[in-house]
Design a protein around this motif. Structure first.
Motif, PDB file in Angstrom:
ATOM      1  N   VAL A  54      38.776  36.057  41.691  1.00 21.25           N
ATOM      2  CA  VAL A  54      39.569  37.283  41.573  1.00 21.25           C
ATOM      3  C   VAL A  54      38.842  38.454  42.239  1.00 21.25           C
ATOM      4  CG1 VAL A  54      40.513  38.954  39.933  1.00 21.25           C
ATOM      5  CG2 VAL A  54      40.824  36.503  39.543  1.00 21.25           C
ATOM      6  N   LYS A  55      37.515  38.474  42.120  1.00 18.99           N
ATOM      7  CA  LYS A  55      36.727  39.541  42.747  1.00 18.99           C
ATOM      8  C   LYS A  55      36.776  39.415  44.272  1.00 18.99           C
ATOM      9  CE  LYS A  55      32.563  39.715  41.230  1.00 18.99           C
ATOM     10  NZ  LYS A  55      31.103  39.693  41.010  1.00 18.99           N
ATOM     11  N   ILE A  56      36.645  38.201  44.786  1.00 14.13           N
ATOM     12  CA  ILE A  56      36.644  37.972  46.229  1.00 14.13           C
ATOM     13  C   ILE A  56      38.026  38.210  46.823  1.00 14.13           C
ATOM     14  CG2 ILE A  56      36.333  36.244  48.048  1.00 14.13           C
ATOM     15  CD1 ILE A  56      34.324  34.832  46.171  1.00 14.13           C
ATOM     16  N   PHE A  57      39.057  37.739  46.121  1.00 16.66           N
ATOM     17  CA  PHE A  57      40.420  37.809  46.636  1.00 16.66           C
ATOM     18  C   PHE A  57      41.373  38.477  45.644  1.00 16.66           C
ATOM     19  CE2 PHE A  57      38.852  33.825  48.776  1.00 16.66           C
ATOM     20  CZ  PHE A  57      38.612  34.446  49.989  1.00 16.66           C
ATOM     21  N   PRO A  58      41.303  39.801  45.553  1.00 13.84           N
ATOM     22  CA  PRO A  58      42.239  40.490  44.659  1.00 13.84           C
ATOM     23  C   PRO A  58      43.677  40.428  45.168  1.00 13.84           C
ATOM     24  CG  PRO A  58      40.944  42.073  45.914  1.00 13.84           C
ATOM     25  CD  PRO A  58      40.390  40.714  46.214  1.00 13.84           C
ATOM     26  N   ASN A  59      43.824  40.107  46.470  1.00 16.24           N
ATOM     27  CA  ASN A  59      45.158  40.010  47.062  1.00 16.24           C
ATOM     28  C   ASN A  59      45.109  39.124  48.310  1.00 16.24           C
ATOM     29  OD1 ASN A  59      44.194  41.669  49.259  1.00 16.24           O
ATOM     30  ND2 ASN A  59      44.493  43.437  47.929  1.00 16.24           N
ATOM     31  N   GLU A  60      46.271  38.863  48.858  1.00 16.38           N
ATOM     32  CA  GLU A  60      46.360  37.972  50.021  1.00 16.38           C
ATOM     33  C   GLU A  60      45.704  38.595  51.253  1.00 16.38           C
ATOM     34  OE1 GLU A  60      49.677  35.436  52.563  1.00 16.38           O
ATOM     35  OE2 GLU A  60      50.314  36.637  50.847  1.00 16.38           O
ATOM     36  N   GLU A  61      45.760  39.908  51.365  1.00 18.13           N
ATOM     37  CA  GLU A  61      45.160  40.597  52.510  1.00 18.13           C
ATOM     38  C   GLU A  61      43.649  40.336  52.589  1.00 18.13           C
ATOM     39  OE1 GLU A  61      44.473  45.148  54.123  1.00 18.13           O
ATOM     40  OE2 GLU A  61      46.091  44.760  52.705  1.00 18.13           O
ATOM     41  N   ALA A  62      42.977  40.354  51.453  1.00 18.72           N
ATOM     42  CA  ALA A  62      41.534  40.094  51.428  1.00 18.72           C
ATOM     43  C   ALA A  62      41.237  38.674  51.905  1.00 18.72           C
ATOM     44  CB  ALA A  62      40.983  40.312  50.023  1.00 18.72           C
ATOM     45  N   TYR A  63      42.062  37.736  51.500  1.00 22.14           N
ATOM     46  CA  TYR A  63      41.905  36.341  51.926  1.00 22.14           C
ATOM     47  C   TYR A  63      42.096  36.215  53.440  1.00 22.14           C
ATOM     48  CZ  TYR A  63      43.080  31.390  52.508  1.00 22.14           C
ATOM     49  OH  TYR A  63      43.127  30.088  52.939  1.00 22.14           O
ATOM     50  N   THR A  64      43.162  36.790  53.937  1.00 20.96           N
ATOM     51  CA  THR A  64      43.473  36.718  55.362  1.00 20.96           C
ATOM     52  C   THR A  64      42.369  37.369  56.196  1.00 20.96           C
ATOM     53  OG1 THR A  64      45.835  36.784  54.858  1.00 20.96           O
ATOM     54  CG2 THR A  64      45.201  37.318  57.113  1.00 20.96           C
ATOM     55  N   LEU A  65      41.907  38.514  55.781  1.00 22.64           N
ATOM     56  CA  LEU A  65      40.858  39.225  56.503  1.00 22.64           C
ATOM     57  C   LEU A  65      39.557  38.431  56.546  1.00 22.64           C
ATOM     58  CD1 LEU A  65      39.980  41.800  57.984  1.00 22.64           C
ATOM     59  CD2 LEU A  65      39.391  42.764  55.761  1.00 22.64           C
ATOM     60  N   ARG A  66      39.170  37.855  55.424  1.00 22.34           N
ATOM     61  CA  ARG A  66      37.934  37.075  55.381  1.00 22.34           C
ATOM     62  C   ARG A  66      38.019  35.887  56.339  1.00 22.34           C
ATOM     63  NH1 ARG A  66      33.478  36.059  51.334  1.00 22.34           N
ATOM     64  NH2 ARG A  66      34.289  37.963  50.438  1.00 22.34           N
ATOM     65  N   LEU A  67      39.135  35.167  56.299  1.00 18.24           N
ATOM     66  CA  LEU A  67      39.264  34.005  57.175  1.00 18.24           C
ATOM     67  C   LEU A  67      39.337  34.406  58.645  1.00 18.24           C
ATOM     68  CD1 LEU A  67      41.490  31.448  55.269  1.00 18.24           C
ATOM     69  CD2 LEU A  67      39.024  31.544  55.484  1.00 18.24           C
ATOM     70  N   GLU A  68      39.982  35.524  58.941  1.00 22.73           N
ATOM     71  CA  GLU A  68      40.022  35.997  60.326  1.00 22.73           C
ATOM     72  C   GLU A  68      38.616  36.315  60.823  1.00 22.73           C
ATOM     73  OE1 GLU A  68      42.697  39.340  60.411  1.00 22.73           O
ATOM     74  OE2 GLU A  68      44.472  38.056  60.371  1.00 22.73           O
ATOM     75  N   ASN A  69      37.828  36.976  59.990  1.00 24.92           N
ATOM     76  CA  ASN A  69      36.459  37.305  60.380  1.00 24.92           C
ATOM     77  C   ASN A  69      35.626  36.043  60.586  1.00 24.92           C
ATOM     78  OD1 ASN A  69      36.816  40.078  60.429  1.00 24.92           O
ATOM     79  ND2 ASN A  69      36.254  40.322  58.286  1.00 24.92           N
TER      80      ASN A  69
END
Length: 115
Positions: A54-69
């Motif tokens: 939950v801390k790492i991925f509070p939302n889908e945008e955080a997930y998408t950004l991490r994987l893009e990076n």
């Protein structure tokens, strides 16, 4: 359901893949080794991974950004694939934890609380 064992196996895979790639990834190897040590030291492993997810991925945008990076940084090797696998597991947990509860779940929880 994803549990601490799945996360641990995925972290080990990231570490092994980074070690195979050589000195260039020693810092990443150390960081993920530290994450693994923290996980193994916890008493309530599944609760720990839920909080982290939950801390790492509070939302889908955080997930998408991490994987893009990660894709930009590791696109030329299989390290990205192992990182993607790990973070897909974390994201799955985060989605489950962040979802709204159904009326049935709420009723069951109220009954368990004897309200």
């Amino acid at each position: 359901m994803v549990d601490h064992k799945d996360i641990e196996l995925a972290q080990v895979k990231v570490i092994k893949t980074a070690l195979r790639k050589g000195k260039k990834y020693d810092n990443l190897t150390k960081n993920y080794g530290d994450y693994l040590k923290k996980l193994r030291a916890e008493k309530d492993l599944n609760n720990y991974i839920k909080k982290n997810a939950v801390k790492i991925f509070p939302n889908e945008e955080a997930y998408t950004l991490r994987l893009e990076n990660y894709h930009k940084w590791y696109e030329d090797n299989d390290l990205y694939a192992s990182l993607e696998e790990l973070y897909k597991l974390y994201y799955h947990i985060a989605k489950e934890e962040n979802r709204e509860r159904s009326d049935d779940e709420i009723e069951q929880m109220l009954k368990a609380m004897t309200i």
